[in-house]
Write a protein that holds these residues in place. Sequence first.
Motif, PDB file in Angstrom:
ATOM      1  N   VAL A 120       0.832  -1.205   0.000  1.00 62.85           N
ATOM      2  CA  VAL A 120       0.000   0.000   0.000  1.00 62.85           C
ATOM      3  C   VAL A 120       0.866   1.255   0.000  1.00 62.85           C
ATOM      4  O   VAL A 120       0.614   2.201  -0.763  1.00 62.85           O
ATOM      5  N   ALA A 166       1.001   3.876  -3.110  1.00 66.54           N
ATOM      6  CA  ALA A 166       0.615   5.265  -2.837  1.00 66.54           C
ATOM      7  C   ALA A 166       1.737   6.228  -3.225  1.00 66.54           C
ATOM      8  O   ALA A 166       1.485   7.276  -3.829  1.00 66.54           O
ATOM      9  N   CYS A 167       2.965   5.879  -2.900  1.00 62.27           N
ATOM     10  CA  CYS A 167       4.105   6.734  -3.260  1.00 62.27           C
ATOM     11  C   CYS A 167       4.260   6.834  -4.770  1.00 62.27           C
ATOM     12  O   CYS A 167       4.492   7.920  -5.308  1.00 62.27           O
ATOM     13  N   GLU A 173       1.920   6.362  -7.049  1.00 61.57           N
ATOM     14  CA  GLU A 173       0.804   7.133  -7.603  1.00 61.57           C
ATOM     15  C   GLU A 173       1.050   8.628  -7.425  1.00 61.57           C
ATOM     16  O   GLU A 173       0.819   9.418  -8.346  1.00 61.57           O
ATOM     17  N   GLU A 174       1.520   9.018  -6.266  1.00 62.16           N
ATOM     18  CA  GLU A 174       1.768  10.430  -5.999  1.00 62.16           C
ATOM     19  C   GLU A 174       2.884  10.952  -6.901  1.00 62.16           C
ATOM     20  O   GLU A 174       2.788  12.039  -7.458  1.00 62.16           O
TER      21      GLU A 174
END
Length: 96
Positions: free
Chosen positions: A32, A36-37, A39-40
Amino acid sequence: MLSTERDFKRGGERMAIPTQGEVEGKLLIFEVVAVACLEELLRHEHAPAVSKVRRRILHNLKERCRSLKLCPEDEKATVDYALGVLEAAVEEAGSW
C-alpha cells in the motif's frame, strides 16, 4: 497483530516467529505504501521517471534475490510481482 516492538525493542527475540497474519499485514502495508508513493510521484508529471524506477527496481531485486539465494522460479515471481505493482500504480495514476 502487527508489532513493531518485536522488531525494534529488546526482548523481541522471545517472539521470533511471526504469525501468518503479521507477515500478511506487513506485506500489505509495504504494498500500500509503495503504490501510494508511486501514484503520488506519477500524478505530479514525473511520468518519465517510470522507466528509471523500473530499472532501479529490477537492479535492486536482482541483488536482493541473489543475496537471499532464491531459486530462479522464486526470483522470476518476485520480479513479476514487483513490476505488476508498478504497472498498477502507473495505471491508477493515469486514471486520476
